[in-house]
Design a protein around this motif. Structure first.
Motif, PDB file in Angstrom:
ATOM      1  N   GLU A   7       0.825  -1.135   0.068  1.00 39.01           N
ATOM      2  CA  GLU A   7       0.115  -0.009   0.024  1.00 39.01           C
ATOM      3  C   GLU A   7       0.958   1.196   0.095  1.00 39.01           C
ATOM      4  OE1 GLU A   7      -4.087   1.532   2.151  1.00 39.01           O
ATOM      5  OE2 GLU A   7      -2.798   0.500   3.448  1.00 39.01           O
ATOM      6  N   THR A   8       2.091   1.186   0.835  1.00 38.73           N
ATOM      7  CA  THR A   8       2.816   2.522   0.860  1.00 38.73           C
ATOM      8  C   THR A   8       3.999   2.301  -0.164  1.00 38.73           C
ATOM      9  OG1 THR A   8       4.115   1.402   2.726  1.00 38.73           O
ATOM     10  CG2 THR A   8       2.026   2.727   3.088  1.00 38.73           C
ATOM     11  N   LEU A   9       4.354   1.300  -0.859  1.00 37.06           N
ATOM     12  CA  LEU A   9       5.529   1.022  -1.705  1.00 37.06           C
ATOM     13  C   LEU A   9       5.823   1.997  -2.559  1.00 37.06           C
ATOM     14  CD1 LEU A   9       7.781  -0.801  -2.054  1.00 37.06           C
ATOM     15  CD2 LEU A   9       6.522  -2.080  -3.943  1.00 37.06           C
ATOM     16  N   ASN A  10       4.825   2.720  -3.221  1.00 32.80           N
ATOM     17  CA  ASN A  10       5.111   3.735  -4.294  1.00 32.80           C
ATOM     18  C   ASN A  10       5.709   5.107  -3.568  1.00 32.80           C
ATOM     19  OD1 ASN A  10       5.338   4.949  -6.850  1.00 32.80           O
ATOM     20  ND2 ASN A  10       3.193   5.817  -6.497  1.00 32.80           N
ATOM     21  N   GLU A  11       5.481   5.313  -2.198  1.00 29.28           N
ATOM     22  CA  GLU A  11       6.097   6.479  -1.397  1.00 29.28           C
ATOM     23  C   GLU A  11       7.102   6.171  -0.678  1.00 29.28           C
ATOM     24  OE1 GLU A  11       2.487   5.496  -0.895  1.00 29.28           O
ATOM     25  OE2 GLU A  11       2.021   6.891  -2.601  1.00 29.28           O
ATOM     26  N   THR A  12       7.389   4.967  -0.182  1.00 29.70           N
ATOM     27  CA  THR A  12       8.611   4.641   0.352  1.00 29.70           C
ATOM     28  C   THR A  12       9.755   4.003  -0.245  1.00 29.70           C
ATOM     29  OG1 THR A  12       7.612   2.080   0.682  1.00 29.70           O
ATOM     30  CG2 THR A  12       7.431   3.612   2.535  1.00 29.70           C
ATOM     31  N   ASP A  13       9.335   3.627  -1.512  1.00 34.02           N
ATOM     32  CA  ASP A  13      10.422   3.064  -2.395  1.00 34.02           C
ATOM     33  C   ASP A  13       9.983   3.249  -3.944  1.00 34.02           C
ATOM     34  OD1 ASP A  13      12.551   2.074  -3.990  1.00 34.02           O
ATOM     35  OD2 ASP A  13      13.140   0.582  -2.398  1.00 34.02           O
ATOM     36  N   PRO A  14       9.948   4.361  -4.772  1.00 30.72           N
ATOM     37  CA  PRO A  14       9.451   4.327  -5.772  1.00 30.72           C
ATOM     38  C   PRO A  14      10.097   3.461  -7.112  1.00 30.72           C
ATOM     39  CG  PRO A  14       9.841   6.692  -5.023  1.00 30.72           C
ATOM     40  CD  PRO A  14      10.543   5.594  -4.048  1.00 30.72           C
ATOM     41  N   GLU A  15      11.594   3.448  -6.845  1.00 29.56           N
ATOM     42  CA  GLU A  15      12.150   2.496  -7.657  1.00 29.56           C
ATOM     43  C   GLU A  15      11.710   1.050  -7.583  1.00 29.56           C
ATOM     44  OE1 GLU A  15      16.692   1.257  -9.072  1.00 29.56           O
ATOM     45  OE2 GLU A  15      16.307   2.611  -7.535  1.00 29.56           O
ATOM     46  N   CYS A  16      11.421   0.663  -6.294  1.00 32.36           N
ATOM     47  CA  CYS A  16      10.987  -0.830  -6.111  1.00 32.36           C
ATOM     48  C   CYS A  16       9.419  -0.933  -6.616  1.00 32.36           C
ATOM     49  CB  CYS A  16      11.230  -0.972  -4.566  1.00 32.36           C
ATOM     50  SG  CYS A  16      10.601  -2.722  -4.229  1.00 32.36           S
ATOM     51  N   TYR A  17       8.846   0.016  -6.471  1.00 33.95           N
ATOM     52  CA  TYR A  17       7.428   0.089  -6.982  1.00 33.95           C
ATOM     53  C   TYR A  17       7.444   0.022  -8.503  1.00 33.95           C
ATOM     54  CZ  TYR A  17       2.587   1.465  -8.604  1.00 33.95           C
ATOM     55  OH  TYR A  17       1.800   1.447  -9.050  1.00 33.95           O
TER      56      TYR A  17
END
Length: 305
Positions: free
Chosen positions: A261-271
Motif C-alpha cells: 500500500e505504501t511502496l510507491n511512497e517509501t521506495d518508488p524504484e522498487c514500486y
C-alpha cells in the motif's frame, strides 16, 4: 522449481487434511511469491529483489521467488497452496477463481500514471510489413502471448469475435509466443505477421508507453518502437491483481498488504520494478472488480468444451 511445486501438491493436500485447521494458525517459515512468465527469468528475479529484501525484513522470514515459464505454473502453484502470493493478470485470477474460489483473494491493482485502474491490449506488426489496420490482417498470422493472458489472448479473442471475426478463418495461422516478450520477438523475426500484448496506453508511444511489455523491452534495449506499428486497441481492461493465498494467517496478509500500500511512497524504484512500470501506487480491490473478466473467462471455457 514450479514443477517441483506442482509435484508436491498432493502431499501438501494430504498434510493439510491431517492437520485440519491447526496448521493455518501456525506462523509461516517462508513466504513464496510466484512470478508470471513474459520476460526472461534473470530480469524477473532482478526486478523483484527489492521485494525479497524488504518484505523479508517485515515478515521476519525468507521471501522466495518462483519464476514460472508460463502463466499456468503460477496459477497451479496458488491453487495447490504451494505459493503464497503473486501478481496476476485479470484472466489468470479468473481462471483460479473458477477452479477454486477459496484459493486466493485479490488485494491490490497497480494504478497507471494517469491514475486509471485499467490498461489495453494492442495488436502490433512490423512497421515495414505493409499492414496498417486490422482489415489488412485478413489471411495473415497472429501470435497470442499465453492462453492464460488477459490482454495477450482472452480479451483480443473475445473482442474480435464480437466484431464477427471467426479467428480460425480470418487469420492464416494463430499460435502462442510463450509470453509477451517472446511474441514480440517472434513478430520481429518474421515468424508471425502480428502479435498482441499489454500496455498502459498512457505516455509516449515512442517509449513503449508508461507501463507494459513494450515499455519493459524498450527499457532493456530489446526493442525500438519505430520497428513496430500499432494497428488495433481493445477497450479498457481491469488491471490484474496482487493476490494472497486466502488461508494465510491474517497478520501475514496485513503485513504484506501494508508494504504494498505504501511502496510507491517509501521506495518508488522498487514500486516501478514490482508493478512493471510507472504509476500512482496500488489501489485496494476485491473480487467484484473482476466479475466481468470472470464471466468472460467462463464463456471462453464453455465455448471450448
Amino acid at each position: 522449481m514450479i514443477a517441483q511445486i506442482a509435484r508436491g501438491a498432493v502431499n501438501v493436500a494430504l498434510a493439510t487434511s491431517l492437520l485440519a485447521g491447526s496448521a493455518l494458525a501456525q506462523d509461516i517459515d517462508v513466504f513464496r511469491v510466484g512470478l508470471l512468465g513474459g520476460e526472461n527469468e534473470a530480469d524477473r528475479l532482478r526486478k523483484n529483489d527489492c521485494m525479497v529484501q524488504q518484505l523479508g525484513e517485515i515478515l521476519g522470514v525468507p521471501v522466495e521467488l518462483y519464476p514460472a515459464s508460463d502463466y499456468a505454473g503460477v496459477m497451479q502453484g496458488l491453487v495447490a497452496g504451494q505459493l503464497d502470493a503473486a501478481q496476476l493478470g485479470a484472466s489468470g485470477y479468473a481462471g483460479i477463481y473458477l477452479q477454486d474460489p477459496e484459493a486466493v483473494e485479490p488485494a491490490f491493482v497497480a494504478l497507471e500514471a494517469d491514475g486509471s485502474d485499467g490498461y489495453y491490449a494492442m495488436m502490433y506488426t512490423k512497421a515495414d510489413s505493409g499492414i496498417e489496420s486490422l482489415e489488412d490482417m485478413e489471411g495473415k498470422s497472429l501470435a497470442f502471448a499465453d492462453p492464460n493472458s488477459t490482454s495477450g489472448y482472452l480479451v483480443p479473442k473475445a473482442e474480435l469475435e464480437a466484431q464477427e471475426i471467426v479467428i480460425d478463418d480470418y487469420f492464416s495461422q494463430t499460435g502462442f509466443g510463450g509470453g509477451h516478450e517472446q511474441a514480440v520477438i517472434a513478430v520481429l523475426n518474421d515468424q508471425y505477421d502480428a502479435g498482441v500484448t499489454w500496455t498502459s496506453g498512457v505516455g509516449e508511444e515512442s517509449e513503449g508507453f508508461s507501463r507494459g511489455a513494450l515499455r519493459s523491452m524498450v527499457d532493456k534495449d530489446l526493442l525500438d518502437m519505430s520497428d513496430l506499428r500499432i494497428i488495433w486497441q481493445s477497450s479498457l481492461i481491469p488491471n490484474g491483481p496482487w493476490v494472497n493465498r486466502k488461508s494465510l494467517p491474517q497478520d501475514v496478509k496485513d503485513k504484506v498488504n501494508g508494504w504494498l500500500e505504501t511502496l510507491n511512497e517509501t521506495d518508488p524504484e522498487c514500486y516501478i520494478n514490482v508493478s512493471q512500470g510507472e504509476g500512482q501506487g496500488f489501489q485496494a480491490v476485491d473480487h467484484s472488480f473482476f466479475e466481468g473478466v470472470v464471466a468472460m473467462r467462463q464463456r471462453e471455457l464453455e465455448g471450448s468444451r
